[in-house]
Design an enzyme around this catalytic site. Sequence first.
Site, PDB file in Angstrom:
ATOM      1  N   CYS A  81      -4.101   3.116   2.532  1.00  0.00           N
ATOM      2  CA  CYS A  81      -3.156   4.083   2.663  1.00  0.00           C
ATOM      3  C   CYS A  81      -3.618   5.558   2.995  1.00  0.00           C
ATOM      4  O   CYS A  81      -4.422   5.929   3.676  1.00  0.00           O
ATOM      5  CB  CYS A  81      -2.182   4.296   1.734  1.00  0.00           C
ATOM      6  SG  CYS A  81      -0.587   5.036   2.115  1.00  0.00           S
ATOM      7  N   HIS A 190      -0.350  -1.473   2.059  1.00  0.00           N
ATOM      8  CA  HIS A 190      -1.042  -1.790   0.824  1.00  0.00           C
ATOM      9  C   HIS A 190      -1.234  -3.304   0.296  1.00  0.00           C
ATOM     10  O   HIS A 190      -0.280  -3.897   0.123  1.00  0.00           O
ATOM     11  CB  HIS A 190       0.160  -1.183  -0.370  1.00  0.00           C
ATOM     12  CG  HIS A 190       0.309   0.168  -0.354  1.00  0.00           C
ATOM     13  ND1 HIS A 190      -0.697   1.251  -1.162  1.00  0.00           N
ATOM     14  CD2 HIS A 190       1.072   1.161   0.506  1.00  0.00           C
ATOM     15  CE1 HIS A 190      -0.247   2.442  -0.938  1.00  0.00           C
ATOM     16  NE2 HIS A 190       0.767   2.387   0.019  1.00  0.00           N
ATOM     17  N   GLU A 192      -2.680  -4.355  -2.172  1.00  0.00           N
ATOM     18  CA  GLU A 192      -2.208  -4.777  -3.718  1.00  0.00           C
ATOM     19  C   GLU A 192      -0.847  -4.969  -3.950  1.00  0.00           C
ATOM     20  O   GLU A 192      -0.415  -5.323  -5.006  1.00  0.00           O
ATOM     21  CB  GLU A 192      -2.731  -3.442  -4.593  1.00  0.00           C
ATOM     22  CG  GLU A 192      -1.965  -2.301  -4.582  1.00  0.00           C
ATOM     23  CD  GLU A 192      -2.188  -1.313  -3.176  1.00  0.00           C
ATOM     24  OE1 GLU A 192      -2.807  -1.711  -2.272  1.00  0.00           O
ATOM     25  OE2 GLU A 192      -1.800  -0.105  -3.239  1.00  0.00           O
TER      26      GLU A 192
END
Lengths: 210, 252
Positions: A81, A190, A192
């Site tokens: 990001c 993202h 994650e």
Amino acid sequence: MKIAVVDYGMGNLRSVAKALEHVAPEAQVIVTAEPTQLDAADRVVVPGQGALHDCMREFLARGLRDAVERASRSKPFLGVCVGMQMLFDHGEEGDTAGLGLIGGEVPKFSSAMTAGDGSHLKVPHMGWNEVEALRAHPLFDGIAPNARFYFVHSFYCAPRDAADAVARTHYGIAFTSAVARDNIFATQFHPEKSAAAGLQLLANFVRWKP
Amino acid sequence: MLAKRIIPCLDVNAGRVVKGVNFVELRDAGDPVEIARRYDDQGADEITFLDITASSDDRDIILHVVEQVAEQVFIPLTVGGGVREVADVRRLLNAGADKVSMNTAAVNNPQLVADASGKVGSQCIVVAIDAKQVAPGKWQVFTHGGRKNTGLDAIEWAQRVAALGAGEILLTSMDRDGTKNGFDLGLTRAVSDAVSIPVIASGGVGNLRHLADGVTEGRADAVLAASIFHFGQHTVREAKEFMRSQGIEVRL
């Protein structure tokens, strides 16, 4: 194996560290602002959330520039990001100079963009969108073509050299959603927060031998 | 193309998920971590936790819940309830929340929206708006579970919080909440068309058609529901399959 998650005081670093621990339970994941720890790590992750100028300011204030540049040349390196946006020359947000490791600009999405039905596209671009790989890369191993990843951003990376772009995504325009060069890989989305596809990408990063 | 999101919402009281039937009787519905994992497995795009813990002594329990969920569930987590100051936002984000939702505190102190988004970024700040219709085509903002009228026009308030730095609006129709009669589509569309940030429709979902209508008629970017998922009426996957059959882009 030691994986350093670079901590410069912004955003939700815990999620990135937890996701790495999840895919690499044998690895030592450390969240750190210590340049010596980055030098000692086998792999380095630069996450990022919030405004680019705030991130760059905090990043530079912690004296992280040289260590991150060294890592970006010498070991598997992942930007996420704003951690991707920081790699570029310059960002429109706050007229911010980036690290200049990848040539190009980081402009803002136009608020005048429209969808197929004529409705206005919302900014930030928030949610799950398709990521189209532009070429094969070890970090995409085992991930379905056009898999969806979670995005939340208002600015996007525009690399000067098209060869740096490794994936693209459509939101009003086609934009570069991941870049790769040598041992650097960076994503606008993202991983994650992207469920199974994201964890697969992180697992690939942990195994990656560029 | 960007997918429309389906967001299950969990009410959490002192660390346990509770289900209310028409807000009267609260029943223990289990462990938040277990339930969040189940929704993740079903393909939920995000999960929202609403902390309804009344006792301030038990307020920190939600932080432990968020920590535990964030260790096992790798999709975005939004947490709301009891957020009063920027420090509350920070604590929730540090525990593993990706977004923090504020409602009454934003009404009482709009500057909080600007301060919080300035500190942690707009993408982390959700403003929840509870609205009730007061005249045809006119809605006002209510607090205290719909009992207190703030006198604010819902559309103007949505535009104001967007300008202050909110990254998203969670819009609940207090007329529809708990009725299972579907979203207030007029309200949803009016707000969604009035702001440039994403809008989550909430309040009134009783079947899968209602979820689809929220997107197609209400022009919502995401739809939130609680009871149709909690009581096992439908899985998130069924909801997505139905939405796809209606031509809506979803992550399946």
